[in-house]
Design an enzyme around this catalytic site. Sequence first.
Site, PDB file in Angstrom:
ATOM      1  N   GLU A   3     -43.523   2.972 -27.676  1.00 27.36           N
ATOM      2  CA  GLU A   3     -43.232   3.582 -28.978  1.00 27.36           C
ATOM      3  C   GLU A   3     -44.398   3.515 -29.951  1.00 27.36           C
ATOM      4  O   GLU A   3     -44.299   2.941 -31.032  1.00 27.36           O
ATOM      5  CB  GLU A   3     -41.983   2.950 -29.605  1.00 27.36           C
ATOM      6  CG  GLU A   3     -40.725   3.203 -28.811  1.00 27.36           C
ATOM      7  CD  GLU A   3     -39.457   2.758 -29.527  1.00 27.36           C
ATOM      8  OE1 GLU A   3     -39.560   2.118 -30.584  1.00 27.36           O
ATOM      9  OE2 GLU A   3     -38.361   3.052 -29.021  1.00 27.36           O
ATOM     10  N   GLU A  26     -35.474   3.335 -22.452  1.00 32.34           N
ATOM     11  CA  GLU A  26     -34.500   2.617 -23.295  1.00 32.34           C
ATOM     12  C   GLU A  26     -33.407   3.572 -23.746  1.00 32.34           C
ATOM     13  O   GLU A  26     -33.687   4.707 -24.133  1.00 32.34           O
ATOM     14  CB  GLU A  26     -35.154   2.064 -24.572  1.00 32.34           C
ATOM     15  CG  GLU A  26     -36.015   0.858 -24.396  1.00 32.34           C
ATOM     16  CD  GLU A  26     -36.643   0.371 -25.706  1.00 32.34           C
ATOM     17  OE1 GLU A  26     -36.017   0.509 -26.764  1.00 32.34           O
ATOM     18  OE2 GLU A  26     -37.768  -0.151 -25.624  1.00 32.34           O
TER      19      GLU A  26
HETATM   20  C1  BG6 Z   1     -36.799   0.292 -29.785  1.00 37.36           C
HETATM   21  C2  BG6 Z   1     -37.690  -0.837 -29.355  1.00 37.36           C
HETATM   22  O1  BG6 Z   1     -37.383   0.870 -30.891  1.00 37.36           O
HETATM   23  O2  BG6 Z   1     -35.515   0.024 -30.218  1.00 37.36           O
HETATM   24  C3  BG6 Z   1     -36.956  -2.123 -29.042  1.00 37.36           C
HETATM   25  O3  BG6 Z   1     -38.549  -0.468 -28.329  1.00 37.36           O
HETATM   26  C4  BG6 Z   1     -35.859  -2.329 -30.081  1.00 37.36           C
HETATM   27  O4  BG6 Z   1     -37.874  -3.159 -28.983  1.00 37.36           O
HETATM   28  C5  BG6 Z   1     -34.863  -1.200 -29.927  1.00 37.36           C
HETATM   29  O5  BG6 Z   1     -35.217  -3.559 -30.034  1.00 37.36           O
HETATM   30  C6  BG6 Z   1     -33.646  -1.320 -30.797  1.00 37.36           C
HETATM   31  O6  BG6 Z   1     -34.000  -1.409 -32.132  1.00 37.36           O
HETATM   32  P1  BG6 Z   1     -33.290  -2.433 -33.079  1.00 37.36           P
HETATM   33  O7  BG6 Z   1     -33.908  -2.222 -34.421  1.00 37.36           O
HETATM   34  O8  BG6 Z   1     -31.854  -2.076 -33.078  1.00 37.36           O
HETATM   35  O9  BG6 Z   1     -33.539  -3.777 -32.495  1.00 37.36           O
END
Ligand code: BG6
Length: 476
Positions: free
Chosen positions: A168, A376
């Site tokens: 990201e 993800e």
């Molecule tokens: C992504 C990241 O942006 O979202 C992760 O790569 C992150 O590291 C995930 O934890 C979820 O975001 P958040 O803010 O809900 O923890």
Amino acid sequence: HKKLDNFPEGFLWGSASAAYQVEGAWDTDGKGKSIWDDFVRIPGKTFMGTNGDVAVDHYNRYKEDVALMAEMGLKAYRFSIAWARIFPEGTGKICQEGLDFYNNLIDELIKHDIEPIVTVYHWDLPQALQDLYGGWENRQIIEDFNNYCITLFENFGDRVKYWVSLNEQNIFIGLGYLRAMHPPGVTDYKRMYEANHIASLANAKAIKSFRKIVPDGKIGPSFALNPGYPATCNPEDVLAFEDEEELNAHWWMDVYVWGEYPIAGMKFLKEKGWAPTVLEGDTELLKEGKPDFMGVNYYRTGTFEKNPLDGVGIGGFNTTGKKGTTQEEGVPGAYKTKRNEYLETTNWDWEIDPTGLRIGMRRITSRYKLPILISENGLGEFDKLEEGNIINDDYRIDYIEKHLRACKEAITDGVDLIGYCTWSFTDLLSWLNGYQKRYGFVYVDRDEQDEKEMARYKKKSFYWYKDVIMNNGKDI
Ligand code: BG6
């Protein structure tokens, strides 16, 4: 219902994490400090001042965690390597204990037939490089990052065939240099675009090195994909949406794939005085760094409308977990956000939009014609530990099922999807939201105030995903 294609054979049914969010052991076995180790100590930066000093103690419990993955039948595990474990000072002397830890983790995964997918950079830059020359704002980092990557490719490339370069980039640059919510806490468009350009060069150079060292491997960046919609069919809003795509999606992905910035986007930034400095040789290097796949991190979509020149700029962001506090924000003269009345949101105010995932993957497929790895996707929620240590997270099952259905539809549309990693396997630290925002299939019993025993409990979704994997998603 239209008949859908099945998930391909060998599909990478996975789950993902990041070093800082799971490992803990922040200063153990010679590890150097990362920019996050310092940033979280600035009062007010994270929810209740949480940090990843201990996180979920994966550094010490990786065998237990991998055993749970094996029990689930997980086919792939995406994790990141902490640069400062390998090079405590970012460059120079290698720390053998750091290499040992990841060697052991990789071997443990392979022993259980789990494909390791390694992210080389998930935001935890060595603090030493930030101090020495300003981290991503200095071109020296291109060399240092390349050297770090070569070390990883040489040490792990015999066993690791799937690699994610930068996680990201659009987020760590945007939040680090414009919204000041991540280190180094800067708010400056010009500096943001300069640092971003340098990160793109570093990405390309590392991919170039990868070709020589791991010729049979696959590598790509993970892009935080927030597909956009126009708020209405008013051509002004459609134009605003196209500007947003240009400045947010194409600005990064065109560079990854073609080595070139989008034309209208570059023109706009030049007028604003924000355009990055592109030196001789940069474009050639960028063109040599073409990835094998586009990694996609997907959580939500955005909806955009016209924003006049004197309109709204960047605004506050909701990190408190309260609903309805997200402010309207945008880029004056281009676009601003609008709430999408067709979509429900999570308790953190993120739009829930499975169709948006299909749309986003189709856009990538038709523009770039690359395979896609969903690196993800998942739901952050308040989970409740009930008597008998059970967690009935039906909402998570529902979320993932709908997104997998969208994947199946996208595959049927012609998208070449090679894998799907949920975020996350165990619960972990959310950078800014502490431990209350949980994503895992495995509950970790700890909270902000109390580390407790950090016992691992399987949630209902654990058993559900296990079945999905066993059937290669045929019932989705
Ligand atoms: C992504 C990241 O942006 O979202 C992760 O790569 C992150 O590291 C995930 O934890 C979820 O975001 P958040 O803010 O809900 O923890």
